[in-house]
Design a protein around this motif. Structure first.
Motif, PDB file in Angstrom:
ATOM      1  N   PHE A   1      10.776  -6.201   8.537  1.00 40.17           N
ATOM      2  CA  PHE A   1      10.142  -6.318   7.222  1.00 40.17           C
ATOM      3  C   PHE A   1      10.001  -4.960   6.532  1.00 40.17           C
ATOM      4  N   PRO A   2      11.095  -4.293   6.172  1.00 35.54           N
ATOM      5  CA  PRO A   2      10.977  -2.950   5.602  1.00 35.54           C
ATOM      6  C   PRO A   2      10.195  -2.900   4.288  1.00 35.54           C
ATOM      7  N   ASN A   3      10.121  -4.014   3.560  1.00 31.44           N
ATOM      8  CA  ASN A   3       9.430  -4.015   2.268  1.00 31.44           C
ATOM      9  C   ASN A   3       8.049  -4.655   2.322  1.00 31.44           C
ATOM     10  N   LYS A   4       7.609  -5.055   3.509  1.00 32.13           N
ATOM     11  CA  LYS A   4       6.287  -5.661   3.676  1.00 32.13           C
ATOM     12  C   LYS A   4       5.234  -4.557   3.783  1.00 32.13           C
ATOM     13  N   LYS A   5       4.053  -4.803   3.226  1.00 31.52           N
ATOM     14  CA  LYS A   5       2.983  -3.809   3.276  1.00 31.52           C
ATOM     15  C   LYS A   5       2.532  -3.576   4.719  1.00 31.52           C
ATOM     16  N   ALA A   6       2.499  -2.318   5.101  1.00 33.44           N
ATOM     17  CA  ALA A   6       2.040  -1.930   6.435  1.00 33.44           C
ATOM     18  C   ALA A   6       0.573  -1.528   6.394  1.00 33.44           C
ATOM     19  N   CYS A   7       0.174  -0.857   5.326  1.00 36.71           N
ATOM     20  CA  CYS A   7      -1.201  -0.381   5.177  1.00 36.71           C
ATOM     21  C   CYS A   7      -1.624  -0.543   3.726  1.00 36.71           C
ATOM     22  N   ILE A   8      -2.882  -0.883   3.549  1.00 35.52           N
ATOM     23  CA  ILE A   8      -3.452  -1.018   2.210  1.00 35.52           C
ATOM     24  C   ILE A   8      -4.707  -0.152   2.160  1.00 35.52           C
ATOM     25  N   TYR A   9      -4.792   0.683   1.132  1.00 37.69           N
ATOM     26  CA  TYR A   9      -5.970   1.528   0.945  1.00 37.69           C
ATOM     27  C   TYR A   9      -6.898   0.857  -0.059  1.00 37.69           C
ATOM     28  N   LEU A  10      -8.128   0.626   0.350  1.00 34.91           N
ATOM     29  CA  LEU A  10      -9.138   0.013  -0.514  1.00 34.91           C
ATOM     30  C   LEU A  10     -10.075   1.114  -1.015  1.00 34.91           C
ATOM     31  N   ALA A  11     -10.000   1.410  -2.300  1.00 33.55           N
ATOM     32  CA  ALA A  11     -10.752   2.533  -2.869  1.00 33.55           C
ATOM     33  C   ALA A  11     -12.251   2.386  -2.677  1.00 33.55           C
ATOM     34  N   ASN A  12     -12.782   1.236  -2.954  1.00 32.61           N
ATOM     35  CA  ASN A  12     -14.223   1.038  -2.833  1.00 32.61           C
ATOM     36  C   ASN A  12     -14.565   0.080  -1.696  1.00 32.61           C
ATOM     37  N   GLY A  13     -13.604  -0.122  -0.830  1.00 34.61           N
ATOM     38  CA  GLY A  13     -13.803  -1.035   0.287  1.00 34.61           C
ATOM     39  C   GLY A  13     -13.424  -2.463  -0.026  1.00 34.61           C
ATOM     40  N   GLU A  14     -13.071  -2.727  -1.285  1.00 31.34           N
ATOM     41  CA  GLU A  14     -12.740  -4.088  -1.678  1.00 31.34           C
ATOM     42  C   GLU A  14     -11.483  -4.205  -2.526  1.00 31.34           C
ATOM     43  N   GLU A  15     -11.261  -3.248  -3.423  1.00 31.15           N
ATOM     44  CA  GLU A  15     -10.132  -3.328  -4.345  1.00 31.15           C
ATOM     45  C   GLU A  15      -8.966  -2.473  -3.864  1.00 31.15           C
ATOM     46  N   GLU A  16      -7.771  -3.073  -3.880  1.00 29.74           N
ATOM     47  CA  GLU A  16      -6.581  -2.341  -3.442  1.00 29.74           C
ATOM     48  C   GLU A  16      -6.268  -1.225  -4.430  1.00 29.74           C
ATOM     49  N   ALA A  17      -6.227   0.006  -3.921  1.00 28.35           N
ATOM     50  CA  ALA A  17      -5.924   1.168  -4.749  1.00 28.35           C
ATOM     51  C   ALA A  17      -4.508   1.674  -4.518  1.00 28.35           C
ATOM     52  N   ASN A  18      -3.989   1.446  -3.314  1.00 23.78           N
ATOM     53  CA  ASN A  18      -2.665   1.937  -2.959  1.00 23.78           C
ATOM     54  C   ASN A  18      -2.194   1.181  -1.727  1.00 23.78           C
ATOM     55  N   SER A  19      -0.899   1.177  -1.510  1.00 19.67           N
ATOM     56  CA  SER A  19      -0.358   0.553  -0.307  1.00 19.67           C
ATOM     57  C   SER A  19       0.929   1.269   0.086  1.00 19.67           C
ATOM     58  N   ILE A  20       1.367   0.998   1.304  1.00 16.76           N
ATOM     59  CA  ILE A  20       2.590   1.600   1.824  1.00 16.76           C
ATOM     60  C   ILE A  20       3.324   0.531   2.628  1.00 16.76           C
ATOM     61  N   THR A  21       4.640   0.457   2.458  1.00 20.64           N
ATOM     62  CA  THR A  21       5.432  -0.524   3.193  1.00 20.64           C
ATOM     63  C   THR A  21       5.844   0.049   4.546  1.00 20.64           C
ATOM     64  N   TYR A  22       6.337  -0.817   5.420  1.00 20.30           N
ATOM     65  CA  TYR A  22       6.830  -0.340   6.719  1.00 20.30           C
ATOM     66  C   TYR A  22       7.985   0.640   6.533  1.00 20.30           C
ATOM     67  N   GLY A  23       8.854   0.393   5.561  1.00 20.30           N
ATOM     68  CA  GLY A  23       9.968   1.307   5.292  1.00 20.30           C
ATOM     69  C   GLY A  23       9.482   2.675   4.849  1.00 20.30           C
ATOM     70  N   GLN A  24       8.505   2.696   3.932  1.00 23.02           N
ATOM     71  CA  GLN A  24       7.932   3.964   3.480  1.00 23.02           C
ATOM     72  C   GLN A  24       7.223   4.669   4.628  1.00 23.02           C
ATOM     73  N   LEU A  25       6.494   3.906   5.422  1.00 27.11           N
ATOM     74  CA  LEU A  25       5.777   4.478   6.564  1.00 27.11           C
ATOM     75  C   LEU A  25       6.742   5.160   7.525  1.00 27.11           C
ATOM     76  N   LEU A  26       7.858   4.497   7.821  1.00 28.18           N
ATOM     77  CA  LEU A  26       8.849   5.096   8.720  1.00 28.18           C
ATOM     78  C   LEU A  26       9.392   6.405   8.143  1.00 28.18           C
ATOM     79  N   ASN A  27       9.682   6.421   6.835  1.00 25.52           N
ATOM     80  CA  ASN A  27      10.182   7.644   6.205  1.00 25.52           C
ATOM     81  C   ASN A  27       9.170   8.775   6.279  1.00 25.52           C
ATOM     82  N   TYR A  28       7.908   8.484   5.975  1.00 27.11           N
ATOM     83  CA  TYR A  28       6.867   9.502   6.035  1.00 27.11           C
ATOM     84  C   TYR A  28       6.646  10.006   7.458  1.00 27.11           C
TER      85      TYR A  28
END
Length: 82
Positions: A22-49
């Motif tokens: 699943f290279p385009n599936k979200k691997a991690c989601i950052y919740l800015a205030n603990g509830e609202e999604e502020a940013n995310s990263i896919t498995y493909g992006q995670l591997l590159n980083y």
């Protein structure tokens, strides 16, 4: 531990297996205030980083397999990638 995780593999092996499936599936989601999604990263992006960070540690900092390091990072994607 999640049901789909084999207890004989580590996080890197688990993430790599997900990247292949699943290279385009979200691997991690950052919740800015603990509830609202502020940013995310896919498995493909995670591997590159992760690959880039590992390369930097290896080539620039001369850190090798088995070396022990301490990282002081704020909460966020930089922490996850490292």
């Amino acid at each position: 531990m999640r049901k789909d995780m084999n207890s004989d593999i580590n996080f890197v092996e688990y993430a790599y297996s997900k990247w292949k499936l699943f290279p385009n599936k979200k691997a991690c989601i950052y919740l800015a205030n603990g509830e609202e999604e502020a940013n995310s990263i896919t498995y493909g992006q995670l591997l590159n980083y992760v690959s880039g960070t590992a390369g930097h540690f290896s080539k620039e900092l001369k850190i090798g397999s088995g070396d022990v390091v301490i990282l002081a990072l704020p909460t966020g994607f930089e922490f996850i990638v490292s």
